[in-house]
Design a protein around this motif. Structure first.
Motif, short mmCIF file in Angstrom:
data_model
loop_
_atom_site.label_atom_id
_atom_site.label_comp_id
_atom_site.label_asym_id
_atom_site.label_seq_id
_atom_site.Cartn_x
_atom_site.Cartn_y
_atom_site.Cartn_z
N PHE A 91 -10.68 22.10 55.48
CA PHE A 91 -10.00 20.94 56.07
C PHE A 91 -9.87 19.82 55.04
O PHE A 91 -8.80 19.28 54.81
CB PHE A 91 -10.79 20.45 57.28
CG PHE A 91 -10.11 19.36 58.04
CD1 PHE A 91 -9.27 19.64 59.10
CD2 PHE A 91 -10.29 18.02 57.69
CE1 PHE A 91 -8.63 18.64 59.79
CE2 PHE A 91 -9.65 17.01 58.38
CZ PHE A 91 -8.82 17.32 59.44
N LEU A 92 -11.00 19.50 54.40
CA LEU A 92 -10.97 18.38 53.47
C LEU A 92 -10.16 18.71 52.22
O LEU A 92 -9.44 17.84 51.70
CB LEU A 92 -12.40 17.96 53.11
CG LEU A 92 -13.15 17.31 54.27
CD1 LEU A 92 -14.59 17.03 53.90
CD2 LEU A 92 -12.50 16.01 54.71
N ALA A 93 -10.22 19.97 51.75
CA ALA A 93 -9.43 20.35 50.58
C ALA A 93 -7.95 20.23 50.89
O ALA A 93 -7.16 19.70 50.10
CB ALA A 93 -9.78 21.77 50.15
N LEU A 94 -7.58 20.69 52.08
CA LEU A 94 -6.18 20.56 52.50
C LEU A 94 -5.79 19.09 52.57
O LEU A 94 -4.70 18.69 52.15
CB LEU A 94 -6.01 21.22 53.87
CG LEU A 94 -4.59 21.58 54.26
CD1 LEU A 94 -4.05 22.63 53.32
CD2 LEU A 94 -4.54 22.07 55.69
N MET A 95 -6.71 18.29 53.07
CA MET A 95 -6.43 16.85 53.16
C MET A 95 -6.21 16.27 51.77
O MET A 95 -5.30 15.46 51.57
CB MET A 95 -7.61 16.15 53.85
CG MET A 95 -7.30 14.75 54.31
SD MET A 95 -8.71 14.04 55.17
CE MET A 95 -9.67 13.43 53.81
N VAL A 96 -7.04 16.69 50.80
CA VAL A 96 -6.90 16.19 49.43
C VAL A 96 -5.52 16.54 48.90
O VAL A 96 -4.80 15.68 48.38
CB VAL A 96 -7.99 16.80 48.52
CG1 VAL A 96 -7.73 16.45 47.07
CG2 VAL A 96 -9.36 16.32 48.96
N VAL A 147 -2.76 17.37 50.54
CA VAL A 147 -1.69 16.66 51.26
C VAL A 147 -1.63 15.19 50.84
O VAL A 147 -0.56 14.64 50.62
CB VAL A 147 -1.90 16.79 52.79
CG1 VAL A 147 -0.93 15.90 53.53
CG2 VAL A 147 -1.73 18.21 53.22
N LEU A 148 -2.80 14.57 50.72
CA LEU A 148 -2.81 13.15 50.36
C LEU A 148 -2.24 12.93 48.97
O LEU A 148 -1.49 11.98 48.73
CB LEU A 148 -4.23 12.60 50.41
CG LEU A 148 -4.77 12.25 51.80
CD1 LEU A 148 -6.18 11.70 51.69
CD2 LEU A 148 -3.88 11.25 52.50
N GLU A 149 -2.57 13.84 48.03
CA GLU A 149 -2.06 13.67 46.67
C GLU A 149 -0.55 13.86 46.63
O GLU A 149 0.17 13.11 45.97
CB GLU A 149 -2.78 14.61 45.70
CG GLU A 149 -4.00 13.89 45.13
CD GLU A 149 -4.94 14.77 44.35
OE1 GLU A 149 -4.64 15.97 44.19
OE2 GLU A 149 -5.97 14.24 43.90
N GLN A 208 1.44 13.41 49.17
CA GLN A 208 2.02 12.27 49.88
C GLN A 208 2.11 11.05 48.96
O GLN A 208 3.13 10.36 48.94
CB GLN A 208 1.11 11.97 51.08
CG GLN A 208 1.64 10.94 52.02
CD GLN A 208 0.72 10.83 53.23
OE1 GLN A 208 0.61 11.74 54.02
NE2 GLN A 208 0.04 9.71 53.35
N ALA A 209 1.04 10.83 48.19
CA ALA A 209 1.04 9.68 47.28
C ALA A 209 2.18 9.81 46.27
O ALA A 209 2.87 8.84 45.98
CB ALA A 209 -0.31 9.59 46.58
N ILE A 261 5.51 9.11 47.99
CA ILE A 261 5.67 7.68 48.31
C ILE A 261 5.94 6.88 47.05
O ILE A 261 6.82 6.01 47.01
CB ILE A 261 4.43 7.16 49.05
CG1 ILE A 261 4.39 7.74 50.47
CG2 ILE A 261 4.45 5.64 49.13
CD1 ILE A 261 3.12 7.49 51.22
N MET A 262 5.21 7.23 45.96
CA MET A 262 5.41 6.51 44.68
C MET A 262 6.85 6.68 44.20
O MET A 262 7.43 5.79 43.61
CB MET A 262 4.46 7.05 43.61
CG MET A 262 3.03 6.64 43.80
SD MET A 262 2.85 4.87 43.74
CE MET A 262 1.10 4.72 43.96
N PHE A 265 9.31 5.25 47.60
CA PHE A 265 9.04 3.89 48.07
C PHE A 265 8.09 3.21 47.09
O PHE A 265 6.93 2.96 47.43
CB PHE A 265 8.38 3.90 49.46
CG PHE A 265 9.13 4.69 50.49
CD1 PHE A 265 10.15 4.09 51.22
CD2 PHE A 265 8.81 6.02 50.73
CE1 PHE A 265 10.83 4.82 52.18
CE2 PHE A 265 9.50 6.75 51.69
CZ PHE A 265 10.52 6.14 52.41
#
Lengths: 82, 436
Positions: A23-28, A30-32, A34-35, A38-39, A42
């Protein structure tokens, strides 16, 4: 059938830790991702849009005309107040 | 003419008097039907029989309350012992500052629950009503999570998502403790935990009060009191439990590692974060969505910036009200007949083990990550992975500054710290899904 508690709980250990990590690895990931998106699309508003009032900052940026204007106005103000 | 009317009214009034008199006589007879005349001594004896002193000195043999037999010990001395424990908790909260916000309501609730005769913790008493309303239903922990979401800034985690893995490793405390509980059951004669009990105890290692309560109400409602007390008291003891483990597992060079400054996180990233976590949770583990959902809702209200009134209520008024109710009703499980059992001792021991294992897991994971990654991580922030926001992060910061006073680790430690909250909610979801 007798359930061996310790073996059962060891299974839970494997299941639980791998789920939490997945879960947390997937979150990492996805977050990267996403960042990055967005960079790219936006970008955060540029600092320049903010009006800076410090002469030191303006000086560092090479905005000499503004620094000179501020210095001149201070000098004229001091002359007047004398 | 006037005199006539007054006279008639007077007559009518007089005629009514005997009528009303006889009515009150009837009422008096009805009232006194169940009362027999007693002498003064008898009156005093019956008053004495209803006192707490009598209830504690002369316990009733074979008393059964709400389907639970209560031994004579637990009617008398047991209650006094429990009240002593409650006063000890109150003392620790006031004099030593151990999580006073929770320990005071819990301890006072426990004190009220041990009062003989009044039965405040029974289903009719106000603690019982609160308990059924908010804890049996699992409502209060979720509302607390909403407030936690509204209070937490996930910025440090978004800026350096890798540190989330430390929050994952620290959940080793949860699952390691489950194994520990099974070992205790197999090898000691007097402690008996079922698999469900073991899982509810393990969650103490998540260092997250509401999550522990949420899981305990689902898996082992009987052990709730001991589990909640262990979870909250060890959270208060984090600054004492963690540092020796952190120092033992790291070298001086490890502790001196300086980390790069965190990048700034844009508002849009912060707004998207709760939604992203929610989507992941829906896809992978719907069992954890009550907890994560409440957290995400609170966080979205905070970061959106357009519902200040709502997020303000969630992080202040609402969480305070729920904390009062939660504390008192958890305290109601500190009644002697539920707490003074050998299992409690096992839970207190396992809770300590859970915290230590979680701390070690986080620190070792950080060292492992340093082996593979260019961007070095100070292993001291690994210990913050055991939720306990923000206490554990402060401990990391303090230990780092002991080695190098210029090394500020607080913001870096907040990353694993808030990831730990998500990690323990996920772990809770896993445990709940096993017993479905």
């Amino acid at each position: 059938m007798e359930v061996n508690l310790i073996v059962e709980t060891l299974k839970f250990l494997v299941l639980g830790m791998s789920t939490v990590f997945m879960f947390l690895a997937l979150m990492v990931v996805v977050l990267e991702l996403q960042a990055k998106i967005i960079m790219k699309y936006f970008p955060p508003p540029k600092e320049n849009s903010l009006v800076s009032n410090s002469t030191q900052e303006l000086f560092q940026k090479g905005n000499f005309s503004v620094v000179a204007a501020i210095a001149a106005s201070i000098r004229s103000y001091k002359k007047k107040s004398k | 003419m006037k005199k006539m009317i007054v006279g008639v009214l007077l007559l009518l009034g007089l005629a009514m008097i005997p009528l009303s008199l006889s009515a009150s006589d009837v009422a008096k007879e009805n009232l006194n039907q169940d009362y027999k005349s007693k002498s003064v001594t008898e009156l005093f004896v019956s008053l004495y029989e209803s006192t707490g002193i009598n209830a504690m000195i002369n316990p009733v043999e074979g008393m059964v309350m709400h389907g639970l037999p209560i031994s004579t010990f637990n009617q008398g001395a047991g209650r006094v012992v429990m009240m002593g424990i409650c006063f000890l908790l109150i003392y620790l909260a006031i004099a030593k500052g151990f999580e006073p916000l929770l320990l005071i309501p819990i301890a006072f609730g426990g004190f009220l629950a041990n009062i003989p005769v009044a039965d405040i913790a029974g289903p009719e008493g106000f603690l019982g009503i609160l308990f059924n309303m908010g804890i049996s239903s699992g409502l209060f922990p979720l509302m607390i999570f909403m407030g936690v979401g509204a209070m937490t800034d996930f910025g440090p985690l978004i800026a350096n998502p890798k540190t989330a893995l430390l929050g994952g490793a620290a959940q080793l405390g949860i699952f390691g403790t489950i194994v520990g509980a099974a070992v205790l059951t197999e090898y000691t004669g007097f402690i008996n935990f079922s698999l469900k009990d073991a899982c509810a105890i393990g969650i103490i290692g998540g260092a997250d009060g509401p999550t522990s309560i949420f899981v305990a109400t689902r898996l082992a409602p009987d052990l709730l009191g001991a589990i909640a007390v262990a979870a909250y008291s060890y959270m208060a003891l984090v600054p004492i439990i963690q540092p020796p483990i952190m120092r033992a597992l790291t070298t001086k060079e490890d502790r001196l590692i300086k980390m790069e400054q965190l990048r700034e996180v844009s508002k849009i990233e912060k707004i998207l974060f709760p939604i992203t976590v929610m989507i992941l949770c829906i896809l992978m583990l719907p069992d954890a969505t009550p907890l994560i959902g409440a957290l995400a809702f609170g966080n979205l209200a905070r970061e959106s910036g357009v519902v200040k009134r709502l997020s303000d209520t969630m992080e202040n008024a609402l969480i305070n009200i729920v904390t009062i109710f939660l504390g008192l009703s958890v305290g109601s499980k500190l009644a002697a007949e539920k707490f003074l059992v050998p299992e409690t001792l096992g839970i207190l021991f396992l809770g300590l083990a859970a915290f230590s294992m979680g701390t070690a897991g986080g620190v070792l994971m950080a060292k492992l990550m340093n082996k593979f990654s260019k961007h070095k991580v100070n292993p001291l922030i690994g210990s913050a992975g055991v939720s306990a926001v923000p206490m554990a992060a402060r401990v990391s910061n303090k230990e780092g500054m002991k080695e190098d006073p210029t090394n500020m680790l607080l913001m870096h430690a907040m990353g694993p710290n808030v990831a730990g909250v998500i990690g323990s909610a996920v772990a809770a979801g896993v445990l709940l899904s096993i017993f479905k």
